[in-house]
Scaffold this motif. Structure first.
Motif, mmCIF file in Angstrom:
data_model
loop_
_atom_site.group_PDB
_atom_site.id
_atom_site.type_symbol
_atom_site.label_atom_id
_atom_site.label_comp_id
_atom_site.label_asym_id
_atom_site.label_seq_id
_atom_site.Cartn_x
_atom_site.Cartn_y
_atom_site.Cartn_z
ATOM 1 N N ILE A 141 -8.096 -3.445 3.156
ATOM 2 C CA ILE A 141 -8.360 -2.902 1.814
ATOM 3 C C ILE A 141 -9.367 -3.781 1.073
ATOM 4 O O ILE A 141 -10.299 -3.287 0.433
ATOM 5 N N GLU A 147 -8.467 2.289 0.084
ATOM 6 C CA GLU A 147 -7.883 1.854 -1.189
ATOM 7 C C GLU A 147 -6.399 1.545 -1.058
ATOM 8 O O GLU A 147 -5.880 0.653 -1.723
ATOM 9 N N LYS A 148 -5.726 2.324 -0.218
ATOM 10 C CA LYS A 148 -4.269 2.227 -0.090
ATOM 11 C C LYS A 148 -3.853 2.785 1.259
ATOM 12 O O LYS A 148 -4.466 3.727 1.774
ATOM 13 N N THR A 365 -1.400 -1.869 -1.295
ATOM 14 C CA THR A 365 -2.677 -1.943 -2.005
ATOM 15 C C THR A 365 -3.191 -3.381 -1.912
ATOM 16 O O THR A 365 -2.560 -4.239 -1.288
#
Length: 392
Positions: A141, A147-148, A365
């Protein structure tokens, strides 16, 4: 329906379906009292890409990624039952001989356990393996690859000697009144029990379409008001990603007439989450296939897969270390008397012959900590673990 029509219990119907090697689904919608059941008398349950609008009444059960070993299953509602009436109803295309055959089995009251998965090999993600995958995900990430990503794991538990499946289902009804509680048992596919807090696609009798963005997790404290919940930036951002993904799906369909409420804190079992509700009045928009179209766009959602979807999915397949099967897929009634209500298959367990497999995941995240994510999966497994512990 005559006054002499027999009254049955849920247990009667469920075990008769098992004895006849028929697929059966039992469920209760959130905040409802009525338990519903349907049994398919068909020889084949395998279903391709669902078309919700033209479907016969029944129950959909779809895996995280459909394939030969884990197909999407459609349990056609050849016979239905509700706890409200206690009576069986057959669909019009079920002939008298099929009805008589099922009635004959009903007359023999026995416990036939449940349907098993023909593939009984289950890899289990270790604590060190899960934490390593989280660390790799954070690194990926931070490099900008995604992003996730949602990483999950399993844990096996021995079935208590006194375990009874229908009793466990009833215990879940009492313990989780705000969840979609389900029991699905299909020959060759297996048996799953769950209490999901997350709507994927819902269309009620008033033609209101609904979906939710549900993400962010922390333990719920008994007696503590949800108004006192304090959320970290990590959870707020995680939930925001799921919201944005749903909005992007509406945008792809060029749908602008929707309402949005949230985010707000909700309690699901022993956990709190952030939730935003989206709804569309289908009577006011010219969008008859909205349910099917949104189902195709949403699954697997960013709440169980990640963002962007493709790199997150590739990361899961490369690093998760096991096959999710029907965990984080979706399930629910289609074109029932109460409408179509599909839920993400979370807070669930798969029943084997003498053990169960528990499943749980956590959203990763850039701010994620491997130890905290492991603890989150531990908390989530307590939902199903508590049901098992009641039999010890």
């Amino acid at each position: 329906m005559g006054a002499d029509t027999p009254i049955y219990t849920l247990e009667n119907i469920f075990y008769a379906a098992i004895a006849q090697q028929k697929a059966v689904a039992v469920w209760r919608l959130p905040l409802e009292q009525q338990v519903q059941l349907c049994v398919s008398l068909q020889q084949n349950y395998i279903n391709g890409q669902p078309n919700l609008e033209n479907s016969s009444p029944g129950f959909l059960f779809s895996p995280f990624i459909p394939g030969e070993e884990q197909p999407t299953v459609f349990i056609k509602a050849d016979l239905t039952y509700t706890s409200e009436t206690g009576r069986l109803q057959y669909s019009r295309d079920v002939d008298r001989s099929q009805q008589q055959e099922f009635s004959d089995v009903l007359a023999i009251s026995q416990n036939y356990n449940w349907h098993l998965n023909e593939v009984q090999q289950h890899a289990e993600q270790t604590e060190s393996g899960f934490k390593y995958a989280v660390t790799e995900a954070v690194r990926s990430i931070n490099k900008g690859a995604m992003e996730k990503v949602v990483l999950s794991r399993t844990a096996s538990r021995k079935l208590p000697a006194s375990f009874d499946l229908v009793t466990a289902f009833n215990a879940m009804l009492d313990a989780y009144p705000k969840a979609f509680v389900s029991l699905v048992s299909v020959p060759g596919v297996g048996t799953w029990l769950g209490a999901s807090p997350e709507i994927l696609v819902s269309i009620d009798q008033q033609q209101i379409f609904r979906t939710v963005a549900l993400a962010g997790t922390q333990p719920a404290i008994d007696g503590e008001s949800v108004g006192n919940a304090i959320w970290r930036q990590k959870e707020i951002e995680e939930q925001g990603m799921v919201e944005r993904y749903i909005l992007s799906c509406f945008k792809r369909l060029r749908l602008r007439e929707y309402s949005e409420v949230g985010p707000r804190t909700i309690v699901a079992g022993n956990l709190m989450h952030l939730r935003t509700d989206f709804s569309v009045d289908m009577k006011e928009v010219d969008f008859p296939t909205l349910g099917t179209d949104m189902l195709q766009l949403l699954h697997p959602t960013s709440a169980v897969c990640g963002l962007p979807k493709e790199p997150a999915l590739n990361f899961i397949l490369a690093h998760e270390g096991y096959n999710r099967s029907y965990y984080s897929g979706y399930l629910g009634p289609v074109n029932s008397s109460a409408g179509t209500h599909l839920y993400v298959n979370l807070r669930c367990m798969q029943l084997l012959k003498d053990q169960v497999i528990l499943y749980a995941g956590a959203g990763i995240t850039a701010e994620s900590d491997a130890e905290k994510e492991w603890q989150e999966t531990q908390h989530k497994m307590q939902t199903m673990g508590k049901i098992l512990s009641d039999f010890n």
